[in-house]
Design an enzyme around this catalytic site. Structure first.
Site, PDB file in Angstrom:
ATOM      1  N   THR A 241       0.821  -1.210   0.000  1.00  0.00           N
ATOM      2  CA  THR A 241       0.000   0.000   0.000  1.00  0.00           C
ATOM      3  C   THR A 241       0.852   1.255   0.000  1.00  0.00           C
ATOM      4  OG1 THR A 241      -1.811  -1.111   1.112  1.00  0.00           O
ATOM      5  CG2 THR A 241      -1.713   1.272   1.386  1.00  0.00           C
TER       6      THR A 241
ATOM      7  N   TYR B  11      -7.666   1.046  -4.101  1.00  0.00           N
ATOM      8  CA  TYR B  11      -6.393   1.458  -4.692  1.00  0.00           C
ATOM      9  C   TYR B  11      -5.656   0.199  -5.127  1.00  0.00           C
ATOM     10  CZ  TYR B  11      -4.640  -0.194  -0.249  1.00  0.00           C
ATOM     11  OH  TYR B  11      -4.363  -0.984   0.826  1.00  0.00           O
TER      12      TYR B  11
ATOM     13  N   ASP C  93       0.146  -6.549   5.071  1.00  0.00           N
ATOM     14  CA  ASP C  93      -0.597  -7.788   5.330  1.00  0.00           C
ATOM     15  C   ASP C  93       0.293  -8.957   5.750  1.00  0.00           C
ATOM     16  OD1 ASP C  93      -3.015  -6.597   4.883  1.00  0.00           O
ATOM     17  OD2 ASP C  93      -3.208  -7.250   2.805  1.00  0.00           O
TER      18      ASP C  93
ATOM     19  N   LYS D 290       0.050  -7.774  13.035  1.00  0.00           N
ATOM     20  CA  LYS D 290      -0.919  -6.792  12.559  1.00  0.00           C
ATOM     21  C   LYS D 290      -2.212  -6.985  13.358  1.00  0.00           C
ATOM     22  CE  LYS D 290      -2.887  -4.757   8.406  1.00  0.00           C
ATOM     23  NZ  LYS D 290      -3.014  -4.773   6.944  1.00  0.00           N
TER      24      LYS D 290
HETATM   25  N1  ASP Z   1      -2.608  -5.558   0.671  1.00  0.00           N
HETATM   26  C1  ASP Z   1      -1.571  -4.603   1.047  1.00  0.00           C
HETATM   27  C2  ASP Z   1      -0.264  -5.359   1.106  1.00  0.00           C
HETATM   28  O1  ASP Z   1      -0.003  -6.046   2.061  1.00  0.00           O
HETATM   29  C3  ASP Z   1      -1.917  -3.994   2.346  1.00  0.00           C
HETATM   30  C4  ASP Z   1      -0.935  -2.973   2.861  1.00  0.00           C
HETATM   31  O2  ASP Z   1       0.176  -2.815   2.405  1.00  0.00           O
HETATM   32  O3  ASP Z   1      -1.321  -2.288   3.849  1.00  0.00           O
HETATM   33  O4  ASP Z   1       0.504  -5.283   0.182  1.00  0.00           O
END
Ligand code: ASP
Length: 330
Positions: free
Chosen positions: A19, A32, A99, A171
């Site tokens: 992200t 996104y 994640d 997390k």
């Molecule tokens: N789905 C994303 C990832 O782990 C979530 C994030 O970065 O917060 O790449």
């Protein structure tokens, strides 16, 4: 490694996506796409970064962290081991999706052979959100990687003003900016702007003291996780045994499960197939004191971290006794 007090440290920022490198509708935090912006562009927009370190960057991956694999972990660890053996770089920052951040962190904590700081960070909001948390997290991660206090502490995480250790971070929020915690085990310290405040560190073996050597492997032994819940079908254990070299039981309470699951687990262990008991509960211990069976116990490791440790253990040994002692040490 010797840090001269008067010079800025040379910090390499390694991009892997997530992200933090994501883009979407202007101002919004939802809908996104991860891993859209190159790490060099991410860091070039952070004011004042140049005043705390000499920063270089390299993009190793550009993915959503849910897509990361054991091969990717081995690649990142070998890359850091190679660069850290030279004199040019004093510390590393890895930008990563949140994640699976804790899994990559624990893998690197067990396989990187350097006392130089390695700090992982990420963000909960994409770069195009109204108030993205990525730039500040990178700034603080670079400050932490430049700190002499971070030397020899194992892989660290800088996130939302807090310092965490790779072994114990989890997390704990699906979308809030303070998304991580060490639960009962607190945190290692705080960061205010670029000032580092350490209060504790892990007593478990890591990095330069770890026995795991991934320099000659390209694939990790496959380990699966079996989630137990009330009335869960025990046939999943047979299925997972067929496809894996070991199983992690994500048990109830202190690693418990039903009588039929217990029987199967005993049977597999007696035949030399390793099953590690861990828990779906976030706090507390899973140890032999609470379960009469002679097994392998996760201690305080989550199922997903137990999976990584068992997989690395299997690169060294098939012995249930040796694997049990590895789970006591790490
Ligand atoms: N789905 C994303 C990832 O782990 C979530 C994030 O970065 O917060 O790449």
């Amino acid at each position: 490694m010797k840090f001269s007090k008067n010079r800025l440290k040379n910090i390499m920022v390694i991009g892997t996506g997530g992200t933090i490198a994501g883009t979407g509708e202007a101002g919004k935090t939802l809908s996104y796409q991860s891993g859209q912006i190159e790490v060099n562009d991410l860091i070039s927009e952070i004011p004042d970064l140049k005043s705390i370190a000499n920063v270089t960057s390299n993009e190793l991956l550009s993915i959503d962290s849910c897509d990361i694999t054991g091969r990717d972990w081995i690649h990142i660890a070998n890359y850091i081991n190679e660069i850290s053996a030279g004199d040019e770089i004093d510390g590393f920052v890895i930008t990563h999706g949140t994640d699976t951040l804790e899994e990559t962190a624990f893998f690197l904590n067990l396989t990187i052979k350097t006392s130089k700081p390695v700090v992982i960070t990420g963000s909960m909001r994409p770069s195009t959100a109204m108030s993205p948390d990525g730039p500040f997290n990178i700034f603080q991660a670079v400050a932490l990687a430049s700190s002499e206090e971070a030397v020899g502490k194992g892989v660290l995480i800088a996130f939302s003003d807090v310092i965490y250790g790779a072994r114990d971070i989890q997390k704990i929020s699906t979308f809030r900016v303070s998304a991580f915690s060490q639960r009962d085990l607190g945190c290692l310290g705080y960061i205010r702007d670029d000032r580092i405040y350490f209060y504790s560190s892990s007593t478990k073996k890591h990095t330069f003291n770890s026995e795991f050597d991934i320099s000659k492997i390209s694939e990790l032994p496959d380990v699966s996780i079996a989630p137990f819940y009330a009335a869960a079908d025990f046939h999943i254990l047979d299925y997972l045994r067929e496809k894996s070299k070991g199983i992690i039981l994500s048990g109830a309470g202190c690693g418990g499960c039903s009588t039929v699951w217990d029987k199967k687990i005993q049977e597999f262990m007696m035949s030399g197939f390793p099953i590690v008991r861990s828990s779906r509960i976030a706090n507390g211990l899973v140890t032999s004191e609470y379960i009469s069976q002679k097994g392998i116990f996760s201690n305080t490791l989550s199922p997903q971290k137990s999976r990584i440790l068992l997989s690395l253990a299997l690169t060294q040994t098939d012995s249930i006794d040796k694997i049990r002692s590895i789970f006591e040490i790490y």
